[in-house]
Structures are given as structure tokens and as C-alpha cells.
Scaffold this motif. Sequence first.
Motif, PDB file in Angstrom:
ATOM      1  N   PRO A 210      14.734   2.976  -4.682  1.00  0.00           N
ATOM      2  CA  PRO A 210      14.564   3.216  -6.031  1.00  0.00           C
ATOM      3  C   PRO A 210      13.856   5.021  -6.742  1.00  0.00           C
ATOM      4  CG  PRO A 210      13.282   1.359  -5.961  1.00  0.00           C
ATOM      5  CD  PRO A 210      13.999   2.009  -4.717  1.00  0.00           C
ATOM      6  N   PHE A 211      13.153   5.070  -5.328  1.00  0.00           N
ATOM      7  CA  PHE A 211      12.142   6.875  -5.306  1.00  0.00           C
ATOM      8  C   PHE A 211      12.097   7.352  -4.061  1.00  0.00           C
ATOM      9  CE2 PHE A 211      10.160   2.622  -6.460  1.00  0.00           C
ATOM     10  CZ  PHE A 211       9.534   3.142  -4.782  1.00  0.00           C
ATOM     11  N   ALA A 212      11.641   8.417  -3.822  1.00  0.00           N
ATOM     12  CA  ALA A 212      11.849   8.981  -2.583  1.00  0.00           C
ATOM     13  C   ALA A 212      10.932   8.359  -1.610  1.00  0.00           C
ATOM     14  CB  ALA A 212      11.433  10.670  -2.702  1.00  0.00           C
ATOM     15  N   VAL A 213      11.034   7.519  -0.471  1.00  0.00           N
ATOM     16  CA  VAL A 213      10.156   6.877   0.119  1.00  0.00           C
ATOM     17  C   VAL A 213      10.308   7.588   1.808  1.00  0.00           C
ATOM     18  CG1 VAL A 213      10.297   4.698   1.149  1.00  0.00           C
ATOM     19  CG2 VAL A 213       9.860   4.507  -1.610  1.00  0.00           C
ATOM     20  N   ASP A 214       9.596   7.883   2.687  1.00  0.00           N
ATOM     21  CA  ASP A 214       9.353   7.946   4.452  1.00  0.00           C
ATOM     22  C   ASP A 214       8.607   7.376   4.381  1.00  0.00           C
ATOM     23  OD1 ASP A 214       9.547   9.320   6.467  1.00  0.00           O
ATOM     24  OD2 ASP A 214      10.254  11.082   5.488  1.00  0.00           O
ATOM     25  N   LEU A 215       8.517   6.543   5.639  1.00  0.00           N
ATOM     26  CA  LEU A 215       8.097   5.175   6.226  1.00  0.00           C
ATOM     27  C   LEU A 215       8.008   5.407   6.850  1.00  0.00           C
ATOM     28  CD1 LEU A 215       7.952   2.444   3.186  1.00  0.00           C
ATOM     29  CD2 LEU A 215       5.895   4.326   3.398  1.00  0.00           C
TER      30      LEU A 215
ATOM     31  N   ARG B 156       1.296  -1.006  -0.033  1.00  0.00           N
ATOM     32  CA  ARG B 156       0.186   0.156  -0.165  1.00  0.00           C
ATOM     33  C   ARG B 156       0.843   1.443   0.316  1.00  0.00           C
ATOM     34  NH1 ARG B 156      -2.323  -1.480   3.923  1.00  0.00           N
ATOM     35  NH2 ARG B 156      -1.556   0.342   5.725  1.00  0.00           N
ATOM     36  N   GLN B 157       2.126   2.083   0.459  1.00  0.00           N
ATOM     37  CA  GLN B 157       2.707   2.482   0.766  1.00  0.00           C
ATOM     38  C   GLN B 157       3.250   2.834  -0.528  1.00  0.00           C
ATOM     39  OE1 GLN B 157       2.293   4.907   3.460  1.00  0.00           O
ATOM     40  NE2 GLN B 157       0.583   3.676   3.923  1.00  0.00           N
ATOM     41  N   VAL B 158       3.948   1.938  -0.260  1.00  0.00           N
ATOM     42  CA  VAL B 158       5.214   1.897  -1.855  1.00  0.00           C
ATOM     43  C   VAL B 158       4.232   1.894  -3.445  1.00  0.00           C
ATOM     44  CG1 VAL B 158       6.619   0.711  -3.699  1.00  0.00           C
ATOM     45  CG2 VAL B 158       6.833   0.842  -0.831  1.00  0.00           C
ATOM     46  N   ARG B 159       3.090   1.769  -3.458  1.00  0.00           N
ATOM     47  CA  ARG B 159       2.083   2.024  -4.434  1.00  0.00           C
ATOM     48  C   ARG B 159       2.515   3.779  -4.041  1.00  0.00           C
ATOM     49  NH1 ARG B 159      -2.094  -1.327  -3.383  1.00  0.00           N
ATOM     50  NH2 ARG B 159      -0.483  -2.845  -5.093  1.00  0.00           N
ATOM     51  N   SER B 160       1.809   4.368  -3.185  1.00  0.00           N
ATOM     52  CA  SER B 160       1.356   5.101  -2.976  1.00  0.00           C
ATOM     53  C   SER B 160       2.018   6.126  -3.144  1.00  0.00           C
ATOM     54  CB  SER B 160       0.665   5.899  -2.057  1.00  0.00           C
ATOM     55  OG  SER B 160       1.234   5.692  -0.769  1.00  0.00           O
ATOM     56  N   LEU B 161       3.730   5.790  -2.916  1.00  0.00           N
ATOM     57  CA  LEU B 161       4.716   6.929  -3.452  1.00  0.00           C
ATOM     58  C   LEU B 161       5.229   6.260  -4.860  1.00  0.00           C
ATOM     59  CD1 LEU B 161       5.914   5.896   0.212  1.00  0.00           C
ATOM     60  CD2 LEU B 161       5.371   7.785  -1.183  1.00  0.00           C
ATOM     61  N   ALA B 162       4.976   6.107  -5.260  1.00  0.00           N
ATOM     62  CA  ALA B 162       6.075   4.830  -6.672  1.00  0.00           C
ATOM     63  C   ALA B 162       5.207   5.966  -7.514  1.00  0.00           C
ATOM     64  CB  ALA B 162       5.923   3.706  -7.352  1.00  0.00           C
TER      65      ALA B 162
ATOM     66  N   VAL C   3       3.135  -1.763  -8.456  1.00  0.00           N
ATOM     67  CA  VAL C   3       3.090  -2.212  -7.582  1.00  0.00           C
ATOM     68  C   VAL C   3       2.102  -2.987  -7.437  1.00  0.00           C
ATOM     69  CG1 VAL C   3       4.112  -1.933  -5.131  1.00  0.00           C
ATOM     70  CG2 VAL C   3       4.442  -0.250  -6.347  1.00  0.00           C
ATOM     71  N   LEU C   4       3.379  -4.516  -6.440  1.00  0.00           N
ATOM     72  CA  LEU C   4       2.357  -6.138  -6.674  1.00  0.00           C
ATOM     73  C   LEU C   4       2.335  -6.474  -5.154  1.00  0.00           C
ATOM     74  CD1 LEU C   4       2.040  -5.159 -10.442  1.00  0.00           C
ATOM     75  CD2 LEU C   4       0.121  -7.119  -9.894  1.00  0.00           C
ATOM     76  N   GLY C   5       1.692  -7.324  -5.095  1.00  0.00           N
ATOM     77  CA  GLY C   5       1.924  -7.764  -4.357  1.00  0.00           C
ATOM     78  C   GLY C   5       1.725  -9.606  -4.006  1.00  0.00           C
ATOM     79  N   ARG C   6       2.642 -10.098  -3.733  1.00  0.00           N
ATOM     80  CA  ARG C   6       3.084 -12.063  -4.221  1.00  0.00           C
ATOM     81  C   ARG C   6       2.583 -11.610  -5.714  1.00  0.00           C
ATOM     82  NH1 ARG C   6       2.059 -13.843   0.260  1.00  0.00           N
ATOM     83  NH2 ARG C   6       3.310 -16.089  -0.160  1.00  0.00           N
ATOM     84  N   PHE C   7       3.267 -11.534  -6.734  1.00  0.00           N
ATOM     85  CA  PHE C   7       3.409 -11.930  -8.001  1.00  0.00           C
ATOM     86  C   PHE C   7       4.652 -12.883  -8.556  1.00  0.00           C
ATOM     87  CE2 PHE C   7       2.574 -11.287 -12.656  1.00  0.00           C
ATOM     88  CZ  PHE C   7       1.750 -11.193 -12.378  1.00  0.00           C
ATOM     89  N   THR C   8       5.089 -13.881  -9.273  1.00  0.00           N
ATOM     90  CA  THR C   8       6.014 -14.079  -9.593  1.00  0.00           C
ATOM     91  C   THR C   8       6.700 -13.481 -10.580  1.00  0.00           C
ATOM     92  OG1 THR C   8       4.746 -15.809 -11.127  1.00  0.00           O
ATOM     93  CG2 THR C   8       5.134 -16.891  -9.331  1.00  0.00           C
ATOM     94  N   ILE C   9       8.334 -13.695 -11.008  1.00  0.00           N
ATOM     95  CA  ILE C   9       9.279 -12.818 -12.082  1.00  0.00           C
ATOM     96  C   ILE C   9      10.231 -14.205 -12.266  1.00  0.00           C
ATOM     97  CG2 ILE C   9       9.240 -10.799 -10.490  1.00  0.00           C
ATOM     98  CD1 ILE C   9      11.717 -11.369  -8.922  1.00  0.00           C
ATOM     99  N   ASP C  10      10.154 -14.069 -13.904  1.00  0.00           N
ATOM    100  CA  ASP C  10      11.086 -15.084 -13.982  1.00  0.00           C
ATOM    101  C   ASP C  10      12.805 -14.139 -14.353  1.00  0.00           C
ATOM    102  OD1 ASP C  10       9.677 -17.180 -14.935  1.00  0.00           O
ATOM    103  OD2 ASP C  10       9.215 -15.594 -16.826  1.00  0.00           O
ATOM    104  N   ILE C  11      13.406 -15.389 -13.631  1.00  0.00           N
ATOM    105  CA  ILE C  11      14.931 -14.764 -13.229  1.00  0.00           C
ATOM    106  C   ILE C  11      15.592 -15.884 -14.274  1.00  0.00           C
ATOM    107  CG2 ILE C  11      16.677 -15.757 -11.710  1.00  0.00           C
ATOM    108  CD1 ILE C  11      15.400 -14.412  -9.875  1.00  0.00           C
ATOM    109  N   ASP C  12      15.427 -17.377 -13.991  1.00  0.00           N
ATOM    110  CA  ASP C  12      15.303 -18.079 -15.865  1.00  0.00           C
ATOM    111  C   ASP C  12      14.536 -19.136 -15.580  1.00  0.00           C
ATOM    112  OD1 ASP C  12      16.302 -19.662 -13.133  1.00  0.00           O
ATOM    113  OD2 ASP C  12      18.322 -19.463 -13.218  1.00  0.00           O
TER     114      ASP C  12
END
Length: 199
Positions: A181-186, A60-66, A72-81
Motif C-alpha cells: 500500500p506504500f513503498a516498502v523495502d525490508l 517498527r519497520q512499517v511504522r518508519s515507512l508509512a 501503525v499499531l501492534g496487536r490491536f483489535t478491529i471490528d469486522i462485524d
Amino acid sequence: MGTPKASTPTWPVPPEGGWTADDLDRLPNLPPHTELIDGSLVFACPQTLFHTCAVSFFARQVRSLAPADLEVLGRFTIDIDRQNRPEPDVVVVHGEVVEDPTQTRFPAEAVVLAIEVVSEDSVSRDRETKPLKYARAKIPHYWRVENEDGRAAVHAFELEPTTGAYVSVGIFRERMKVDVPFAVDLDLTRIKARRAPKQ
């Protein structure tokens, strides 16, 4: 009486060489949030209150600041190899890779930040295995969130391009303030995972 037949296992039996990233989309009846690490399926254990609250907070917080060009997504897979398709608890990606509602993964090269919230069953994966794989995939930022008696401690890392390894940019408790990677103040004290003591 005949001898009873051996029961057929109900869990997936891996093929020779292990599972592949594509198999995660084809295997039937996998539990939610199954990951692929080194060709092996990793099943998620029931999550603690701290884990659930921390994942929700950071998503929630990172989505509001990105910035607007990032998703920004929660619990989503990424292809590394071919043999590694992990699922960060929160992932920040370049918006152009969000193609349609049916997609199930993002390419690692599109990831800006991966966040893992450590749970009892994932300590070695989140502290050792995944950071190495994320660094090799050139994911520029990695945050590891630890539970310190119900309070969050965030270990933030940035990829050092010369060595290709992560270097620490700080450990944050109560407040996390970074510029990349961007300004964050949490306010990390807002992660409520335990009842306040009675007065």
C-alpha cells in the motif's frame, strides 16, 4: 458426608448466539490479546521467540515507512462485524480513526494493511479464516508471515476488487520490496530469532 458441590467454571460461559464484539470490552479478566472469531473467544497462546521478533520488526519497520496520514499499531483489535473482532499482529489504519487513548478497536473499513505472524496455534486462522474475513471486510492488503526454520517468509496479498478475494503479489524471503500500500523495502534477514552459528 455430603457430595461435593460442582465447581463453577472460571472461564466465561458464552450466551446463546455467542459473544459479540462489544463483549470484549465488558468481560472481566480476559487474557491479553483475546480475539472474537465467529462469536467465540480465542485466547492467545504463549508466543515463540520468532513470533515476538517478527511482530516487533514489522511494527517498527512499517511504522518508519508509512506515510504521515497512516498509523501503525501492534496487536490491536478491529471490528469486522458483530461476531468478529480479530486482532492482527500489526495493523495499518487511516490516522483519522485514532481518536483517543481509551479506544480499544478500529473499524475494519479504516484498515489499509493487516499483518499476521503465524504461530503453531494460529495456522488455520491465519491461512484460512482471517484472510476470508479480512477480504469480506474489504481490507485492501494482507501479509502473512511464516517461520521457515527461524527465517521469515512473507506471503503478500492484495484485494482484487472484482472478485472480492485476495490475490498473491509475491512470496518474499531475505528481502521484501513492494510499492503498495506504500513503498516498502525490508531486509527480512534482520528478523533475528535464533543465535548465529559459532565460527
